[in-house]
Design a protein around this motif. Structure first.
Motif, short mmCIF file in Angstrom:
data_model
loop_
_atom_site.label_atom_id
_atom_site.label_comp_id
_atom_site.label_asym_id
_atom_site.label_seq_id
_atom_site.Cartn_x
_atom_site.Cartn_y
_atom_site.Cartn_z
N ASP A 184 0.84 -1.20 0.00
CA ASP A 184 0.00 0.00 0.00
C ASP A 184 0.87 1.24 0.00
OD1 ASP A 184 -2.81 -0.07 -0.12
OD2 ASP A 184 -2.97 -0.86 1.90
N ARG B 179 -7.20 -4.91 5.18
CA ARG B 179 -6.41 -5.40 4.04
C ARG B 179 -5.02 -5.83 4.49
NH1 ARG B 179 -4.45 -4.93 -1.17
NH2 ARG B 179 -3.04 -3.18 -1.47
N ASP C 10 -4.91 0.33 5.03
CA ASP C 10 -6.21 -0.23 5.39
C ASP C 10 -5.97 -1.39 6.34
OD1 ASP C 10 -8.36 -2.48 4.79
OD2 ASP C 10 -9.27 -0.52 4.35
#
Length: 72
Positions: free
Chosen positions: A57, A65, A62
């Motif tokens: 990311d 996630r 997140d």
């Protein structure tokens, strides 16, 4: 995590990562982008997170996630 000092998004990402790894039993390391010229390609994306050496990311982490990626 690749981040930089004084980065508010890095502070938030660090909190999320610390919370997730505390639950999963994993660990994480943080690298200062400004201390390593090799990382300059990520300068506009910090914080950048990696899972198992692969970019996961950038900008925001997140929690769900990240947890799912660590459990794979």
């Amino acid at each position: 995590m690749v981040g930089r000092e004084g980065c508010h998004l890095c502070d938030v990402a660090r909190e999320v990562i610390e919370r997730v790894v505390a639950q999963t039993g994993d660990s994480f390391a943080e690298v200062d982008i400004d201390a390593d010229p090799e990382l300059s390609r990520y300068t506009d994306e910090v914080p950048v997170t990696f899972v198992d050496g692969r970019q996961h990311d950038y900008w925001r982490v997140d929690e769900g996630r990240l947890r799912a990626a660590l459990q794979q």
